[in-house]
Design an enzyme around this catalytic site. Structure first.
Site, PDB file in Angstrom:
ATOM      1  N   HIS A  10       0.806  -1.219   0.000  1.00  0.00           N
ATOM      2  CA  HIS A  10       0.000   0.000   0.000  1.00  0.00           C
ATOM      3  C   HIS A  10       0.838   1.267   0.000  1.00  0.00           C
ATOM      4  O   HIS A  10       0.308   2.357  -0.201  1.00  0.00           O
ATOM      5  CB  HIS A  10      -0.979  -0.034   1.185  1.00  0.00           C
ATOM      6  CG  HIS A  10      -2.283   0.608   0.909  1.00  0.00           C
ATOM      7  ND1 HIS A  10      -3.433   0.352   1.621  1.00  0.00           N
ATOM      8  CD2 HIS A  10      -2.640   1.520  -0.028  1.00  0.00           C
ATOM      9  CE1 HIS A  10      -4.422   1.096   1.140  1.00  0.00           C
ATOM     10  NE2 HIS A  10      -3.961   1.815   0.145  1.00  0.00           N
ATOM     11  N   ASP A  31      -9.850  -0.222   3.986  1.00  0.00           N
ATOM     12  CA  ASP A  31      -8.694  -0.962   4.489  1.00  0.00           C
ATOM     13  C   ASP A  31      -9.011  -1.531   5.877  1.00  0.00           C
ATOM     14  O   ASP A  31      -9.726  -0.897   6.658  1.00  0.00           O
ATOM     15  CB  ASP A  31      -7.518   0.043   4.602  1.00  0.00           C
ATOM     16  CG  ASP A  31      -6.140  -0.601   4.633  1.00  0.00           C
ATOM     17  OD1 ASP A  31      -5.976  -1.649   5.265  1.00  0.00           O
ATOM     18  OD2 ASP A  31      -5.218   0.004   4.055  1.00  0.00           O
ATOM     19  N   HIS A  33      -6.694  -1.756   8.006  1.00  0.00           N
ATOM     20  CA  HIS A  33      -5.772  -0.974   8.833  1.00  0.00           C
ATOM     21  C   HIS A  33      -5.901   0.505   8.445  1.00  0.00           C
ATOM     22  O   HIS A  33      -6.427   0.822   7.377  1.00  0.00           O
ATOM     23  CB  HIS A  33      -4.331  -1.433   8.593  1.00  0.00           C
ATOM     24  CG  HIS A  33      -4.161  -2.935   8.645  1.00  0.00           C
ATOM     25  ND1 HIS A  33      -4.344  -3.739   7.538  1.00  0.00           N
ATOM     26  CD2 HIS A  33      -3.856  -3.755   9.666  1.00  0.00           C
ATOM     27  CE1 HIS A  33      -4.144  -5.001   7.888  1.00  0.00           C
ATOM     28  NE2 HIS A  33      -3.845  -5.056   9.163  1.00  0.00           N
ATOM     29  N   ASP A  35      -3.172   2.493   8.173  1.00  0.00           N
ATOM     30  CA  ASP A  35      -1.941   2.906   7.485  1.00  0.00           C
ATOM     31  C   ASP A  35      -1.542   4.311   7.900  1.00  0.00           C
ATOM     32  O   ASP A  35      -1.101   5.130   7.086  1.00  0.00           O
ATOM     33  CB  ASP A  35      -2.103   2.795   5.961  1.00  0.00           C
ATOM     34  CG  ASP A  35      -2.356   1.363   5.503  1.00  0.00           C
ATOM     35  OD1 ASP A  35      -2.184   0.439   6.323  1.00  0.00           O
ATOM     36  OD2 ASP A  35      -2.728   1.173   4.341  1.00  0.00           O
ATOM     37  N   HIS A  48       4.474   0.033   4.583  1.00  0.00           N
ATOM     38  CA  HIS A  48       3.093  -0.064   4.080  1.00  0.00           C
ATOM     39  C   HIS A  48       2.057   0.222   5.170  1.00  0.00           C
ATOM     40  O   HIS A  48       0.864   0.308   4.867  1.00  0.00           O
ATOM     41  CB  HIS A  48       2.830  -1.408   3.367  1.00  0.00           C
ATOM     42  CG  HIS A  48       2.730  -2.604   4.258  1.00  0.00           C
ATOM     43  ND1 HIS A  48       2.215  -3.803   3.825  1.00  0.00           N
ATOM     44  CD2 HIS A  48       3.094  -2.792   5.548  1.00  0.00           C
ATOM     45  CE1 HIS A  48       2.248  -4.680   4.826  1.00  0.00           C
ATOM     46  NE2 HIS A  48       2.791  -4.095   5.867  1.00  0.00           N
ATOM     47  N   ASP A 130      -7.634  -1.591  -0.344  1.00  0.00           N
ATOM     48  CA  ASP A 130      -6.700  -2.605   0.149  1.00  0.00           C
ATOM     49  C   ASP A 130      -7.454  -3.929   0.257  1.00  0.00           C
ATOM     50  O   ASP A 130      -8.502  -4.004   0.910  1.00  0.00           O
ATOM     51  CB  ASP A 130      -6.182  -2.152   1.522  1.00  0.00           C
ATOM     52  CG  ASP A 130      -5.067  -3.025   2.064  1.00  0.00           C
ATOM     53  OD1 ASP A 130      -5.147  -4.261   1.916  1.00  0.00           O
ATOM     54  OD2 ASP A 130      -4.123  -2.474   2.657  1.00  0.00           O
ATOM     55  N   ASP A 132      -7.112  -6.332   1.996  1.00  0.00           N
ATOM     56  CA  ASP A 132      -7.334  -6.885   3.337  1.00  0.00           C
ATOM     57  C   ASP A 132      -8.546  -6.308   4.044  1.00  0.00           C
ATOM     58  O   ASP A 132      -8.897  -6.744   5.144  1.00  0.00           O
ATOM     59  CB  ASP A 132      -6.060  -6.832   4.195  1.00  0.00           C
ATOM     60  CG  ASP A 132      -5.632  -5.436   4.602  1.00  0.00           C
ATOM     61  OD1 ASP A 132      -6.479  -4.538   4.685  1.00  0.00           O
ATOM     62  OD2 ASP A 132      -4.421  -5.254   4.857  1.00  0.00           O
ATOM     63  N   GLU A 175      -2.195  -4.708  -2.230  1.00  0.00           N
ATOM     64  CA  GLU A 175      -1.971  -5.747  -1.219  1.00  0.00           C
ATOM     65  C   GLU A 175      -2.458  -7.139  -1.642  1.00  0.00           C
ATOM     66  O   GLU A 175      -2.622  -8.016  -0.788  1.00  0.00           O
ATOM     67  CB  GLU A 175      -2.553  -5.347   0.149  1.00  0.00           C
ATOM     68  CG  GLU A 175      -1.905  -4.099   0.763  1.00  0.00           C
ATOM     69  CD  GLU A 175      -0.527  -4.320   1.381  1.00  0.00           C
ATOM     70  OE1 GLU A 175      -0.161  -5.494   1.551  1.00  0.00           O
ATOM     71  OE2 GLU A 175       0.167  -3.327   1.656  1.00  0.00           O
TER      72      GLU A 175
HETATM   73 MN   LIG Z   1      -3.422  -0.732   3.594  1.00  0.00          MN
END
Ligand SMILES: [Mn+2]
Length: 203
Positions: A10, A31, A33, A35, A48, A130, A132, A175
């Protein structure tokens, strides 16, 4: 022209958002997360985990000088469910709007998409997706899976509502890790989401 940036990790979004932003730009960061780490707050030191912070002007000066691109108030995070303590503090201090999975469950993704569009009213939009953010049962091919992610329909509905706004100008798909994937499921899921964001309709 509609740039689509493919990753990879990312951290590429530091470059993509800087590249597409012409004046004020709304960023919708989808996402698991945030980030939003800096070298000081990051438990892992992984870059990332830092790109959104860098884009908002936080982090190593060599990165923020090159890539600072957006106002923190013009960022909406959706689908978050794994935050480091330093990130929580920084997100609050910087005034980033966050819709965690808690809000996805309580409010529904359609309402969140509408609220995000209203919050970023008038701005051209960049979507940073992302893999994830998806539940790992749907998208196993990621380096940092977190349980409890978006369902197939939640992810598509989010893309569909954003597409209908007519304001999305660019997209990151990041990702996806083919080595960790199962029969290319994660990559195919991301292609489907890109199609929905580009306006593919069921009817
Ligand atoms: Mn990310």
């Amino acid at each position: 022209m509609f740039p689509i940036l493919l990753g990879g990790d990312h951290s590429l979004s530091m470059g993509s958002v800087s590249g597409v932003a012409r004046g004020r730009t709304g960023v919708i960061w989808v996402d698991a997360h945030a980030d939003f780490n800096t070298p000081e707050t990051s438990p892992s030191g992984n870059i990332h985990g830092m790109p959104l912070a860098v884009l908002c002007g936080l982090g190593h000066p060599r990165l923020t000088e090159a890539f600072r691109a957006v106002n923190p108030e013009d960022v909406v995070l959706i689908g978050v469910r794994s935050l480091d303590p330093g990130e929580k503090r920084l997100l609050k201090e910087m005034g980033v709007r966050v819709y965690a999975m808690h809000e996805v469950d309580r409010l529904g993704i359609a309402r969140i998409a509408e609220e995000a569009l209203a919050y970023l009213e008038g701005l051209p939009l960049h979507v940073s997706l992302d893999a994830d953010v998806l539940d790992p049962t749907l998208a196993p091919g990621v380096g940092t899976p977190v349980p409890g992610g978006l369902t197939y329909r939640e992810a598509h509905l989010l893309m569909e509502v954003l597409a209908q706004s007519g304001r999305v100008r660019s997209l990151d798909l990041v990702e996806v890790n083919p080595i960790l994937d199962e029969k290319n499921r994660t990559a195919e899921m991301m292609v489907g989401l890109a199609l929905s964001l580009l306006g593919k309709r069921i009817l």
